[in-house]
Motif scaffolding. Structure first.
Motif, mmCIF file in Angstrom:
data_model
loop_
_atom_site.group_PDB
_atom_site.id
_atom_site.type_symbol
_atom_site.label_atom_id
_atom_site.label_comp_id
_atom_site.label_asym_id
_atom_site.label_seq_id
_atom_site.Cartn_x
_atom_site.Cartn_y
_atom_site.Cartn_z
ATOM 1 N N LEU A 11 0.665 -1.306 0.052
ATOM 2 C CA LEU A 11 -0.011 -0.060 0.015
ATOM 3 C C LEU A 11 0.763 1.400 0.083
ATOM 4 O O LEU A 11 2.053 1.284 0.766
ATOM 5 C CB LEU A 11 -0.965 0.088 0.997
ATOM 6 C CG LEU A 11 -1.866 -1.358 1.461
ATOM 7 C CD1 LEU A 11 -2.472 -1.042 2.864
ATOM 8 C CD2 LEU A 11 -2.812 -1.397 0.395
ATOM 9 N N CYS A 44 -9.235 -4.065 -8.595
ATOM 10 C CA CYS A 44 -8.639 -2.578 -8.979
ATOM 11 C C CYS A 44 -7.457 -2.127 -8.426
ATOM 12 O O CYS A 44 -7.269 -2.283 -7.089
ATOM 13 C CB CYS A 44 -9.858 -1.668 -8.831
ATOM 14 S SG CYS A 44 -9.193 -0.036 -9.259
ATOM 15 N N TYR A 45 -6.529 -1.882 -9.168
ATOM 16 C CA TYR A 45 -5.060 -1.252 -8.348
ATOM 17 C C TYR A 45 -4.620 -0.012 -9.010
ATOM 18 O O TYR A 45 -4.824 0.489 -10.042
ATOM 19 C CB TYR A 45 -4.080 -2.400 -8.898
ATOM 20 C CG TYR A 45 -4.420 -3.963 -8.422
ATOM 21 C CD1 TYR A 45 -3.903 -4.108 -7.264
ATOM 22 C CD2 TYR A 45 -4.591 -4.756 -9.482
ATOM 23 C CE1 TYR A 45 -4.092 -5.508 -6.817
ATOM 24 C CE2 TYR A 45 -4.944 -5.953 -9.016
ATOM 25 C CZ TYR A 45 -4.547 -6.601 -7.774
ATOM 26 O OH TYR A 45 -5.119 -7.637 -7.362
ATOM 27 N N ARG A 83 -8.134 7.713 -1.256
ATOM 28 C CA ARG A 83 -8.107 6.586 -0.564
ATOM 29 C C ARG A 83 -6.410 6.033 -0.479
ATOM 30 O O ARG A 83 -5.599 6.395 -1.279
ATOM 31 C CB ARG A 83 -8.822 5.424 -1.536
ATOM 32 C CG ARG A 83 -8.814 4.234 -0.785
ATOM 33 C CD ARG A 83 -9.381 3.166 -1.630
ATOM 34 N NE ARG A 83 -9.130 1.766 -1.370
ATOM 35 C CZ ARG A 83 -10.161 0.811 -0.750
ATOM 36 N NH1 ARG A 83 -11.133 1.495 -0.360
ATOM 37 N NH2 ARG A 83 -9.987 -0.367 -0.444
ATOM 38 N N SER A 84 -6.231 5.585 0.871
ATOM 39 C CA SER A 84 -5.013 5.224 1.033
ATOM 40 C C SER A 84 -4.465 4.064 0.381
ATOM 41 O O SER A 84 -3.245 3.897 -0.478
ATOM 42 C CB SER A 84 -4.565 5.266 2.415
ATOM 43 O OG SER A 84 -5.508 4.287 3.022
ATOM 44 N N GLY A 85 -5.175 3.157 0.437
ATOM 45 C CA GLY A 85 -4.883 1.872 -0.213
ATOM 46 C C GLY A 85 -4.970 1.670 -1.735
ATOM 47 O O GLY A 85 -6.110 1.963 -2.371
ATOM 48 N N MET A 86 -4.011 1.186 -2.356
ATOM 49 C CA MET A 86 -4.182 1.067 -3.724
ATOM 50 C C MET A 86 -4.535 -0.415 -4.227
ATOM 51 O O MET A 86 -4.672 -0.663 -5.658
ATOM 52 C CB MET A 86 -2.818 1.461 -4.461
ATOM 53 C CG MET A 86 -1.714 0.370 -3.900
ATOM 54 S SD MET A 86 -0.112 0.775 -5.051
ATOM 55 C CE MET A 86 -0.681 0.391 -6.462
ATOM 56 N N ASN A 88 -7.729 -3.119 -4.277
ATOM 57 C CA ASN A 88 -9.352 -3.000 -4.137
ATOM 58 C C ASN A 88 -9.527 -1.579 -4.265
ATOM 59 O O ASN A 88 -10.357 -0.866 -3.368
ATOM 60 C CB ASN A 88 -9.845 -3.743 -2.852
ATOM 61 C CG ASN A 88 -9.450 -5.271 -2.996
ATOM 62 O OD1 ASN A 88 -10.122 -5.739 -4.112
ATOM 63 N ND2 ASN A 88 -9.220 -5.868 -1.868
ATOM 64 N N SER A 89 -9.058 -0.811 -4.833
ATOM 65 C CA SER A 89 -9.162 0.713 -4.957
ATOM 66 C C SER A 89 -10.537 1.199 -5.300
ATOM 67 O O SER A 89 -10.869 0.269 -6.283
ATOM 68 C CB SER A 89 -8.163 1.246 -5.775
ATOM 69 O OG SER A 89 -8.244 2.542 -6.171
ATOM 70 N N GLU A 90 -10.964 2.119 -4.891
ATOM 71 C CA GLU A 90 -11.939 2.973 -5.583
ATOM 72 C C GLU A 90 -12.019 3.474 -6.781
ATOM 73 O O GLU A 90 -12.924 4.205 -7.521
ATOM 74 C CB GLU A 90 -12.762 3.853 -4.421
ATOM 75 C CG GLU A 90 -13.308 3.356 -3.413
ATOM 76 C CD GLU A 90 -13.530 4.240 -2.185
ATOM 77 O OE1 GLU A 90 -13.527 5.571 -2.669
ATOM 78 O OE2 GLU A 90 -14.147 3.878 -1.066
ATOM 79 N N SER A 91 -10.383 3.840 -7.265
ATOM 80 C CA SER A 91 -10.239 4.679 -8.593
ATOM 81 C C SER A 91 -10.709 3.957 -9.687
ATOM 82 O O SER A 91 -11.184 5.007 -10.664
ATOM 83 C CB SER A 91 -8.750 4.704 -8.562
ATOM 84 O OG SER A 91 -7.914 3.502 -8.293
ATOM 85 N N ALA A 138 -5.557 3.610 -13.316
ATOM 86 C CA ALA A 138 -5.671 2.495 -12.551
ATOM 87 C C ALA A 138 -6.176 1.384 -13.363
ATOM 88 O O ALA A 138 -6.746 1.568 -14.302
ATOM 89 C CB ALA A 138 -7.080 2.690 -11.466
#
Length: 640
Positions: A11, A44-45, A83-86, A88-91, A138
């Motif tokens: 992350l 998603c990444y 979002r901090s995590g890349m 399971n991203s929301e991007s 992403a």
């Protein structure tokens, strides 16, 4: 910077975009090394920021584990994703698709080099950086981990950029069907109509579906409704990569594009539905890579029940029920219409098992100008009403499955019988029928086409005077065979369309019976034992009618009424009917301005469809707008 988080996922620091693998004007957008658990999943990444100084995205090269990755989708956006995590991203949900790839037909991944395209629009690429809509990327990866262990993976896509903006900015979008339902043991052409909402040019395409899919392509029609050469006809079993056209294809706002996806399910024994898993599900996608202005909308024509028009018919039916020869409306088996009237055929308190002549008038006339009841007729002529058709001379043709006859009636003289076909015996031969279901009349010759029917599984043709001419068809599931030819229509091209009820399809013939095509209905995929016992009509294709002015068909399929083009493409559908047994597009009312030459022609087309519900024992009117103020919809369905 990227740092390990919990030993499994990597992350970025809180609030920080990842910039890993950024070297000069290149960027790798990928799984940073997280584990992929067994099963089928989308992950998603991102987001990854574009390299400093990048102004044009020119090259895409997938770098993937071919045993693990089914497909990947690259998204881009400009609005920061908080979002901090890349992992399971929301991007991905916040971005727009700019590239897609799937492993089908490849041993090693094939990419896309826009800079090498020698077409008439050199300098084509995606605008990046200042003044563009692209600041980050992403990747959504569709994993199929069929093992029993988690796998650490770094699959993704390598991007290459240029420092100068593109002279032809591009975008990517997808035509799709979101209602894929493939019955077993058929070859199906899934087809949906889309409409261009903003003009632009297509310069490339990519076709995507799964194992049953064969050819995918799109057919544009010009603003007059004339067919143009297809775009991107290619098998879905060949490499599912973006392919550049030899020259751009300009599309104008208002044009119709019909997307076709063919499926060979002849060796399957169960239905196939829309979904991600390539082993058991299917998709129907064609991506357009185009100039930045192009927009289109699929499955967005407007349809709704017209409450005022429906209420007027309900009131007229109630008035008929209070008349001397009327009864409360029962099973409504058919509806027919001309410029002055709407006629409907019903069974009153009886049903399909009735054995005695009806002691009421089963054909009811609704006056379109006064919006009210204007008479009824047919008392004593029928036992089990079925089909009803109004010809180009205003004559009515009615079928009775108990008397095994077809009657031609003159509504202008109180329903006087003008011609009778059938000797009343349930038999084969030139002078008999066995439960005839429907009639259509050819305008030019006056020839009469009878769907015959529950017992004989054939189409019989007579002259306008009632002389036998020819017939075709037999019982079965093959080409030219029927399991209840339940309804029939003729179009302006001289073709005959038969609703083959139990085979869940429409078959298309020449007027001499030569087989031309079939439209396999989605409702055939619902053919379970439970459904057949509870709601058998849910798998039926019950009726078909044709509107010559708009070149449009109304088809009753299960509990849905569908408007289809002459190629079988779904233009719009409306669900939730209780056994829709017949449906017709209302022709222009007497004195009204005729509609356009085709539903595909430029402009907005408003029309009404009247639906006869057998189980619902009523008529309903649908208000349909084609080609109105459509807006391009987001990707609410499956893509890959």
């Amino acid at each position: 910077t990227i740092r390990p988080s919990d030993g499994r996922h990597f992350l970025p620091a809180p609030g920080e975009f990842a910039t890993a693998s950024t070297r000069a004007m290149n960027l790798t957008v990928a799984n940073p090394g997280s584990s992929v658990v067994p099963g089928v999943q989308l992950i998603c990444y991102g987001p990854y920021t574009a390299p400093p100084g990048a102004r044009s995205l020119m090259r895409f090269q997938p770098v993937v584990n071919m045993a693990l990755v089914h497909h990947l989708i690259l998204f881009a956006g400009s609005t920061p994703v908080h979002r901090s995590g890349m992992v399971n991203s929301e991007s991905c949900a916040a971005g727009s698709i700019i590239y897609a790839w799937a492993r089908t037909g490849q041993e090693t991944p094939q990419g896309l080099e826009l800079g090498s395209w020698n077409g008439p629009a050199p300098g084509a690429g995606y605008a990046v950086g200042a003044g563009s809509r692209v600041a980050w990327f992403a990747v959504q990866i569709h994993y199929q981990n069929m093992g029993d262990q988690s796998v650490h993976d770094r699959s993704g896509v390598e991007l290459a950029f240029a420092a100068t903006p593109p002279t032809t900015p591009l975008r990517l979008d997808v035509l799709m069907s979101t209602k894929v339902q493939i019955p077993p043991r058929v070859f199906q052409d899934e087809c949906v109509a889309c409409r261009i909402t903003h003009a632009g040019s297509v310069i490339g395409y990519r076709n995507h579906a799964h194992r049953l899919a064969r050819d995918i392509w799109s057919d544009p029609f010009d603003l007059r409704g004339e067919a143009q050469p297809p775009i991107g006809r290619f098998s879905a079993q060949d490499p599912q990569i973006i392919r550049m056209l030899p020259a751009p294809r300009a599309l104008e706002a208002g044009q119709v594009v019909e997307l076709h996806c063919q499926y060979d399910a002849r060796q399957t024994d169960r239905p196939t539905f829309l979904g991600l898993d390539e082993r058991s599900r299917e998709m129907c996608n064609q991506y357009y890579i185009s100039t930045a202005a192009l927009r289109f909308s699929c499955d967005a024509e407007k349809v709704a029940v017209d409450p005022a028009a429906t209420s007027a018919i309900v009131a007229a039916a109630a008035q008929y029920g209070r008349s001397a020869t009327g009864v409360p409306i029962g099973q409504v088996t058919a509806v027919a219409a001309d410029a002055r009237s709407i006629f409907f055929f019903h069974r009153g308190p009886t049903d399909f098992t009735n054995t005695q002549p009806l002691q009421f008038d089963p054909i009811v006339r609704y006056d379109r100008r006064s919006r009210g009841f204007s008479g009824a007729f047919g008392r004593g002529l029928f036992i089990v009403p079925h089909g009803l058709y109004v010809d180009h001379q205003g004559m009515l043709w009615a079928t009775d499955v108990a008397t095994h006859q077809v009657l031609k009636l003159d509504p202008g003289s109180g329903g006087r019988v003008v011609l009778k076909l059938g000797d009343g015996r349930a038999a084969t031969g030139h002078s008999s029928f066995n439960k005839p279901t429907d009639v259509a009349v050819e305008r030019a010759s006056g020839d009469v086409y009878v769907a015959d029917g529950y017992g004989n599984s054939r189409i019989v043709v007579f002259s306008s005077a009632g002389a036998y001419l020819r017939e075709w068809g037999s019982a079965g599931t093959g080409k030219g065979e029927f399991r209840v030819p339940h309804s029939i229509a003729l179009d302006s091209r001289g073709l005959v369309y038969v609703a083959d009820r139990e085979n869940s399809r429409v078959q298309v013939f020449t007027t001499t019976g030569e087989w031309r095509a079939e439209w396999v209905s989605r409702v055939g995929a619902d053919n379970s034992e439970h459904l057949r016992s509870v709601q058998p009509y849910r798998t039926h294709v019950s009726s078909i009618s044709y509107d010559a002015q708009l070149d449009l068909f109304a088809v009753s399929e299960g509990g849905t009424v569908t408007l289809r083009s002459h190629t079988g493409c779904v233009v719009v559908d409306s669900r939730g009917f209780a056994w829709p047994h017949d449906a017709v597009v209302l022709p222009a009312e007497e004195g009204a301005q005729p509609a356009a030459a085709s539903w595909r022609a430029e402009g907005s087309h408003s029309l009404s469809v009247v639906v006869a519900e057998l189980e619902g024992k009523r008529l309903r009117v649908l208000d349909v707008t084609l080609g109105g103020e459509l807006t391009a919809r987001g990707l609410g369905g499956m893509y890959g």
